[in-house]
Design a protein around this motif. Structure first.
Motif, short mmCIF file in Angstrom:
data_model
loop_
_atom_site.label_atom_id
_atom_site.label_comp_id
_atom_site.label_asym_id
_atom_site.label_seq_id
_atom_site.Cartn_x
_atom_site.Cartn_y
_atom_site.Cartn_z
N GLY A 140 41.22 -11.45 12.73
CA GLY A 140 41.06 -10.26 11.90
C GLY A 140 41.10 -8.98 12.72
O GLY A 140 41.82 -8.03 12.37
N THR A 141 40.33 -8.95 13.80
CA THR A 141 40.35 -7.75 14.66
C THR A 141 41.68 -7.64 15.39
O THR A 141 42.19 -6.53 15.59
N GLY A 142 42.25 -8.78 15.79
CA GLY A 142 43.53 -8.75 16.50
C GLY A 142 44.66 -8.24 15.65
O GLY A 142 45.58 -7.58 16.15
N ALA A 143 44.63 -8.53 14.34
CA ALA A 143 45.69 -8.04 13.46
C ALA A 143 45.68 -6.52 13.40
O ALA A 143 46.75 -5.87 13.46
N THR A 163 39.42 1.10 13.44
CA THR A 163 38.79 0.03 12.66
C THR A 163 38.72 -1.26 13.44
O THR A 163 37.69 -1.96 13.43
N GLY A 164 39.80 -1.60 14.14
CA GLY A 164 39.82 -2.84 14.91
C GLY A 164 38.81 -2.84 16.05
O GLY A 164 38.08 -3.81 16.25
N LEU A 165 38.76 -1.74 16.79
CA LEU A 165 37.79 -1.65 17.90
C LEU A 165 36.36 -1.65 17.37
O LEU A 165 35.47 -2.26 17.97
N THR A 166 36.14 -0.95 16.25
CA THR A 166 34.80 -0.92 15.66
C THR A 166 34.37 -2.30 15.20
O THR A 166 33.24 -2.74 15.45
N ALA A 167 35.27 -3.00 14.51
CA ALA A 167 34.95 -4.34 14.02
C ALA A 167 34.67 -5.29 15.18
O ALA A 167 33.71 -6.09 15.13
N LEU A 168 35.47 -5.22 16.23
CA LEU A 168 35.25 -6.08 17.39
C LEU A 168 33.91 -5.76 18.06
O LEU A 168 33.16 -6.68 18.43
N ALA A 169 33.60 -4.47 18.19
CA ALA A 169 32.33 -4.08 18.79
C ALA A 169 31.15 -4.53 17.95
O ALA A 169 30.13 -5.01 18.47
N VAL A 170 31.28 -4.41 16.62
CA VAL A 170 30.19 -4.82 15.74
C VAL A 170 29.94 -6.32 15.84
O VAL A 170 28.78 -6.78 15.94
N LEU A 171 31.01 -7.12 15.85
CA LEU A 171 30.86 -8.57 15.97
C LEU A 171 30.16 -8.96 17.27
O LEU A 171 29.28 -9.83 17.29
#
Length: 305
Positions: free
Chosen positions: A48-51, A94-102
């Motif tokens: 998801g984050t990679g996409a 969005t991708g960096l934020t999602a990865l950081a949150v996870l």
């Protein structure tokens, strides 16, 4: 191309998780089902984050991981990054934020659980005692019935005086074997990522169902380990006795012998009538698929474009 492949993989994992919560074979092979759940969870997060990152970093033409390196180097060297439009900028944020949150929720959940266990071990050192009748087990002088383990490097299995009074010798042995399986197989580490994912996505029904399903499968896996050396019916009887006596729930960070009443009844029915085992070739196929699935997202992060 990489972004599309990762997005497709994330969608496959989401649909697979939704379908797996409704599958009827998982109770026949809980260890295999746990492996598949872990593969789906890890792959969904990375895909998801990679996409998002793959789409944002597509102008570099070097894939997700190397594209991130090039983008970071451009910022550090005060060079202008490749031309970006608004959709790619939003996808990158969005991708960096999602990865950081996870990552952060996983670390936070781990630290909170570690602190809770540390406090509980300190409390047990003050109020629990040794009992020659149950060597290696800490006994709480409490009338309520409870049995749980505190996993970790200094793992402990704990029972209450109420549980010792409630259970027969064979039932107690089955419960202690169940808790020992939790400690030995480190089921707490299996549950931790799903608890962290629930924190990150508290609104997601699929994540909530996945966490509950994995928690039940972990208990069933410990039941399977216990019935290799103890009577399955004795363990089922012990679970029913806990239920009727109103068992005290395990503290935060610990794994208890009993959970919700619905989960206990599902475990009791399975112990009394386990049904046919999943064929070995099917188990091997599911484990192989899980390994391939887990490796797919990291590999796609490395593929250019």
């Amino acid at each position: 191309m990489t972004a599309a492949a990762l997005a497709t993989l994330a969608l496959v994992c989401a649909v697979g998780a939704w379908r797996l919560t409704r599958a009827n074979w998982t109770y026949r092979a809980p260890h295999v089902a746990i492996v598949l759940w872990q593969a789906l969870g890890v792959t969904w997060g990375l895909a998801g984050t990679g996409a998002l990152l793959g789409y944002a970093l597509e102008p570099y033409g070097r894939g997700v991981l190397r594209g991130l390196g090039d983008f970071g180097a451009a910022l550090l060297l005060d060079r202008s990054p490749r031309p970006y439009d608004l959709p790619r900028i939003l996808a990158l944020i969005t991708g960096l934020t999602a990865l950081a949150v996870l990552i952060l929720v996983l670390v936070a959940a781990g630290l909170q659980t570690f602190r809770a266990r540390h406090r509980h071990r300190a409390l047990l050192a003050l109020i629990a005692r040794e009992d020659p009748g149950v060597p290696g087990v800490r006994v709480l002088d409490h009338p309520g019935a409870t049995a749980y383990c505190v996993p970790g490097l200094r793992s402990q299995v704990v029972v209450s005086q109420g549980a010792l009074t409630l259970l027969s010798a064979d039932e107690l042995a089955a419960v202690l074997a169940h808790e020992a399986a939790h400690v030995r197989e480190r089921h707490d580490l299996v549950l931790l990522p799903f608890a962290a994912l629930r924190r990150a996505l508290p609104w997601s029904r699929v994540v909530r169902d996945a966490q509950g399903e994995v928690a039940l499968l972990v208990e069933m896996a410990a039941d399977d380990a216990a019935r290799r050396c103890c009577s399955a019916r004795r363990l089922a009887t012990a679970l029913l006795r806990f239920g009727t006596a109103g068992a005290v729930p395990a503290p935060h960070g610990a794994l208890g012998a009993t959970t919700s009443s619905a989960a206990v009844m599902a475990r009791v029915e399975r112990l009394v009538d386990p049904g046919p085992a999943l064929p070995r070739r099917v188990r091997y196929a599911i484990v192989t698929f899980s390994v391939v699935l887990t490796c797919s997202a990291p590999l796609l992060w490395l593929i250019p474009r």
